[in-house]
Design a protein around this motif. Sequence first.
Motif, short mmCIF file in Angstrom:
data_model
loop_
_atom_site.label_atom_id
_atom_site.label_comp_id
_atom_site.label_asym_id
_atom_site.label_seq_id
_atom_site.Cartn_x
_atom_site.Cartn_y
_atom_site.Cartn_z
N ALA A 179 -10.30 7.49 36.64
CA ALA A 179 -11.34 6.55 37.03
C ALA A 179 -11.67 6.61 38.51
CB ALA A 179 -10.94 5.13 36.65
N GLY A 180 -10.90 7.39 39.31
CA GLY A 180 -11.25 7.57 40.71
C GLY A 180 -10.30 6.96 41.71
N ALA A 181 -9.07 6.62 41.34
CA ALA A 181 -8.12 5.99 42.26
C ALA A 181 -7.29 7.06 42.96
CB ALA A 181 -7.22 5.01 41.52
N ASP A 182 -7.22 6.99 44.30
CA ASP A 182 -6.38 7.90 45.07
C ASP A 182 -4.95 7.38 45.19
OD1 ASP A 182 -8.49 9.81 45.95
OD2 ASP A 182 -9.31 8.01 46.89
N ARG A 183 -4.76 6.07 45.20
CA ARG A 183 -3.44 5.47 45.30
C ARG A 183 -3.31 4.41 44.21
NH1 ARG A 183 -3.63 9.21 48.13
NH2 ARG A 183 -2.99 9.45 50.32
N HIS A 184 -2.06 4.12 43.83
CA HIS A 184 -1.80 3.11 42.81
C HIS A 184 -0.63 2.25 43.26
CE1 HIS A 184 -0.55 1.95 38.45
NE2 HIS A 184 -1.19 0.97 39.08
N VAL A 185 -0.90 0.97 43.41
CA VAL A 185 0.13 0.00 43.77
C VAL A 185 0.39 -0.85 42.54
CG1 VAL A 185 0.77 -1.88 45.30
CG2 VAL A 185 -0.63 0.00 46.17
N ALA A 186 1.54 -0.67 41.92
CA ALA A 186 1.93 -1.42 40.72
C ALA A 186 2.87 -2.54 41.14
CB ALA A 186 2.58 -0.51 39.69
N LEU A 187 2.37 -3.76 41.13
CA LEU A 187 3.16 -4.92 41.51
C LEU A 187 3.93 -5.45 40.31
CD1 LEU A 187 0.50 -6.81 43.66
CD2 LEU A 187 2.22 -5.16 44.44
N GLU A 188 5.03 -6.11 40.59
CA GLU A 188 5.79 -6.75 39.52
C GLU A 188 5.04 -7.97 39.02
OE1 GLU A 188 9.68 -7.68 40.76
OE2 GLU A 188 10.27 -5.59 41.19
N SER A 189 4.88 -8.02 37.70
CA SER A 189 4.16 -9.14 37.12
C SER A 189 5.00 -10.40 37.24
CB SER A 189 3.84 -8.87 35.65
OG SER A 189 3.11 -9.93 35.09
N PRO A 190 4.44 -11.51 37.71
CA PRO A 190 5.24 -12.73 37.87
C PRO A 190 5.70 -13.27 36.53
CG PRO A 190 2.91 -13.20 38.18
CD PRO A 190 3.03 -11.70 38.08
N HIS A 250 -15.22 -2.32 32.22
CA HIS A 250 -15.62 -3.02 33.44
C HIS A 250 -14.74 -2.61 34.62
CE1 HIS A 250 -16.97 -7.16 35.25
NE2 HIS A 250 -17.38 -6.13 35.95
N ASP A 251 -13.44 -2.42 34.39
CA ASP A 251 -12.55 -1.97 35.46
C ASP A 251 -12.95 -0.60 35.97
OD1 ASP A 251 -11.08 -4.31 35.22
OD2 ASP A 251 -9.66 -3.45 33.79
N ARG A 252 -13.32 0.30 35.08
CA ARG A 252 -13.74 1.64 35.51
C ARG A 252 -15.04 1.59 36.30
NH1 ARG A 252 -11.86 2.86 30.20
NH2 ARG A 252 -14.00 2.84 29.43
N GLN A 253 -15.91 0.66 35.94
CA GLN A 253 -17.13 0.50 36.72
C GLN A 253 -16.83 0.01 38.14
OE1 GLN A 253 -19.49 -2.16 34.35
NE2 GLN A 253 -19.65 -0.72 32.64
N VAL A 254 -15.86 -0.90 38.27
CA VAL A 254 -15.48 -1.39 39.60
C VAL A 254 -14.88 -0.25 40.41
CG1 VAL A 254 -14.08 -3.06 40.84
CG2 VAL A 254 -15.17 -3.72 38.71
N LEU A 255 -14.09 0.61 39.79
CA LEU A 255 -13.55 1.76 40.49
C LEU A 255 -14.65 2.73 40.92
CD1 LEU A 255 -10.34 2.42 38.38
CD2 LEU A 255 -10.41 1.91 40.81
N GLY A 256 -15.69 2.86 40.09
CA GLY A 256 -16.84 3.66 40.51
C GLY A 256 -17.55 3.07 41.72
N ALA A 257 -17.66 1.74 41.75
CA ALA A 257 -18.24 1.09 42.93
C ALA A 257 -17.37 1.29 44.16
CB ALA A 257 -18.44 -0.40 42.65
N ALA A 258 -16.05 1.26 43.98
CA ALA A 258 -15.15 1.50 45.11
C ALA A 258 -15.27 2.92 45.64
CB ALA A 258 -13.71 1.21 44.68
N ARG A 259 -15.49 3.88 44.76
CA ARG A 259 -15.69 5.25 45.22
C ARG A 259 -16.98 5.36 46.04
NH1 ARG A 259 -11.67 7.79 45.29
NH2 ARG A 259 -12.79 8.48 47.12
N ALA A 260 -18.01 4.62 45.67
CA ALA A 260 -19.24 4.63 46.46
C ALA A 260 -19.01 4.05 47.84
CB ALA A 260 -20.34 3.87 45.72
N ALA A 266 -23.30 -2.96 35.76
CA ALA A 266 -24.24 -2.85 36.88
C ALA A 266 -24.04 -1.57 37.67
CB ALA A 266 -24.10 -4.07 37.80
N VAL A 267 -22.83 -1.04 37.71
CA VAL A 267 -22.50 0.15 38.49
C VAL A 267 -21.93 1.19 37.54
CG1 VAL A 267 -21.21 1.04 40.46
CG2 VAL A 267 -22.03 -1.31 40.49
N ALA A 268 -22.27 2.45 37.77
CA ALA A 268 -21.79 3.53 36.92
C ALA A 268 -20.33 3.84 37.21
CB ALA A 268 -22.64 4.78 37.13
N GLU A 269 -19.65 4.36 36.21
CA GLU A 269 -18.27 4.78 36.38
C GLU A 269 -18.19 6.05 37.22
OE1 GLU A 269 -16.43 5.20 32.59
OE2 GLU A 269 -17.07 3.25 31.85
N HIS A 270 -16.98 6.36 37.67
CA HIS A 270 -16.74 7.57 38.46
C HIS A 270 -16.92 8.79 37.56
CE1 HIS A 270 -15.04 10.41 41.23
NE2 HIS A 270 -14.03 10.68 40.42
#
Length: 397
Positions: A138-149, A106-116, A233-237
Amino acid sequence: MTRPRRDPRAERAAMQVAAAPRPRYDRKAPASRGRPRRDPRAEQETRRVPGGARPRYDLSQTVRFGPAPDAEPAPRPAADTPLIVEAPAFLVAVVPDALGGRLSAHDRQVLGAARALAGREGGVALVSLGPCEGGGQAGADRHVALESPAGDDPASRAAGIAAALRELRPRHVLFPESLAGGDLARRVALRMGAPLFDNAEVVGPQGLVRPARGRRVEQRVAPGLLATVAPDAVAEHAGPPREARPLALESPSAEPPPSPILSAVRIPADPATVPLALARFVTAAGNGIHDLDTFRQLVAALHATPGASRVLCDAGLMPRHAQVGASGTVLAATCYFALGISGAPQHLQGVAGCEHVVAVNTDLHAAMIERAGLAIVQDAQAVMPALLRLLAEEEGR
């Protein structure tokens, strides 16, 4: 006055002459009546004579395109070379579930939607709590890794994500419409004071579309700031991999406001009571399993949800709600472990949405063995006690 006598032979001869194909030109006609006849031999001799007339196309000259023959060919980029976007015009942020540091389907599908939504000018930024693998593929140009609370407080997670989005200033933010992702999206929308368009099934620069009124009508809106994407619902990248360059924020964390809730603890559900449609790990038995007591012990040791094939359910050995397949329950599990199941067509339809399939069967050419990513060609009755011993050794360590 008498009519001339009809001659059938003459009529047939005239019809044959009329039906015969006529030549396009008369080869024996003199040159004065038309265009002079071309003589290829004379033209060839003219080309051979040094001082003769040159033909219209000089075949002795060769035109070369590209680099010179002695130049080294330019290296072609490898298929796994990431595509780099140095300065995107805008960003589309994606906040995944990323359970265990891995992107789900499901996360990869959301990234595919973001690429669209990003298109050629924009970039996609993956905003995750903690490390996350596979963002570039999966199609990410940048990665922001936040500290887990600390702890597992949903309010703290929403506060950190909202603070990061305010600093990142993306044009659009997409969440997966799942149990955890949908809850986080609504909490973030409340903190940012922005409307949320949920359960989008069509995502594009022209608009977002979701069904309404029992799927009888469609609601279409222009892409806003916050939205959730429905599963499957949306295809992967499917394009080239992206860079997923790490991006650090100056103030990625924010303290949540005081809450009347003193403590909150997530209590995991019992896998044995989770419905098959919602289970993440399913272990199913087929006709090759005779010792169901050992099967139930293995399911409990693996912390999985029990399933079964239609043969066992028809025989009354397993409950009907445990049946996996098109005539039973269609799974969306992360892992499916099939023991002694050959793989009927309706059963394979039920596991088509599973990300990983592990199969144990004595038939090397069984359909389930071909479907599995990891296959064990062995009797499932002998594999189950061996797995129980290995699990007991792991717990003893």
